[in-house]
Design an enzyme around this catalytic site. Structure first.
Site, PDB file in Angstrom:
ATOM      1  CG  HIS A 153      -1.815   1.154   1.355  1.00 18.19           C
ATOM      2  ND1 HIS A 153      -3.177   1.080   1.179  1.00 18.19           N
ATOM      3  CD2 HIS A 153      -1.555   2.452   1.653  1.00 18.19           C
ATOM      4  CE1 HIS A 153      -3.704   2.283   1.358  1.00 18.19           C
ATOM      5  NE2 HIS A 153      -2.735   3.137   1.650  1.00 18.19           N
ATOM      6  CD  GLU A 154       1.736   3.405   3.591  1.00 19.22           C
ATOM      7  OE1 GLU A 154       1.910   4.547   3.114  1.00 19.22           O
ATOM      8  OE2 GLU A 154       0.662   3.075   4.115  1.00 19.22           O
ATOM      9  CG  HIS A 157       0.533   6.265  -0.842  1.00 17.91           C
ATOM     10  ND1 HIS A 157      -0.505   7.017  -1.360  1.00 17.91           N
ATOM     11  CD2 HIS A 157       0.032   5.623   0.245  1.00 17.91           C
ATOM     12  CE1 HIS A 157      -1.585   6.830  -0.608  1.00 17.91           C
ATOM     13  NE2 HIS A 157      -1.286   5.991   0.362  1.00 17.91           N
TER      14      HIS A 157
END
Length: 183
Positions: A153-154, A157
């Site tokens: 998820h990170e 980004h």
């Protein structure tokens, strides 16, 4: 101290940019920013501090989420085996991954998204990441299940990808092929 007012919300162009590599060794300013990001996560999980400063609990934060387009992420959480993950990382990248996939049964959320986005987000079940930590050490982390999902998820980004970009548009609850649910 980073607060929710510092968190960039969806719609901000910085969240759609591919973040720049951090030239190593990192500058003191970059280390300070990454340390603050990690501290935000710790604060957000401390009930008393979170309530006082009205922080939403988070397990991960990427630099673009505070308006800085650099390849830096912080994570702070315990997985289902009670293993603690607490890192500030520069230039993290996936160097290998499984064919098998996984997804969070309850879906994913994001500090930059102030709304519920229902649906399954397919992720690799296992990944190996290389990165540099706050002390300048090169790390290689083998992650699976919940931990692998948080890191992916990170990492998304850093590449201008939001979690909901991965949800099946026509049927958000389509179980990804070859995938295991993680609660």
């Amino acid at each position: 101290m980073i607060t929710m007012e510092d968190i960039v919300r969806e719609g901000d162009p910085v969240l759609r940019q591919v973040a720049e590599e951090v030239k190593l060794p990192a500058t003191q300013e970059e280390k300070d920013i990454l340390t603050d990001m990690l501290q935000f996560l710790k604060n957000s999980q401390d009930e008393e501090i979170a309530q006082k400063y009205q922080l939403r609990a988070g397990v991960g934060l990427a630099a673009p989420q505070i308006g800085i387009s650099k390849r830096m992420i912080a994570v702070h959480f315990q997985d289902h085996d009670e293993k603690q993950y607490s890192y500030g990382l520069f230039n993290p990248k996936i160097v290998s991954h499984s064919v098998a996939q996984a997804y969070l049964e309850g879906g994913e959320g994001c500090l930059s998204v102030d709304r519920e986005v229902p649906g399954y987000v397919p992720r690799y079940q296992r990944i190996t990441i290389k990165a540099t930590d706050l002390d300048g050490n090169e790390l290689k982390l083998k992650l699976k299940g919940y931990a692998a999902i948080v890191f992916q998820h990170e990492l998304d980004h850093l590449n201008g990808i939001m979690f909901y970009d991965r949800i099946h548009q026509d049927d958000p609850f389509t179980v990804p092929e070859n995938a295991t649910a993680i609660d």
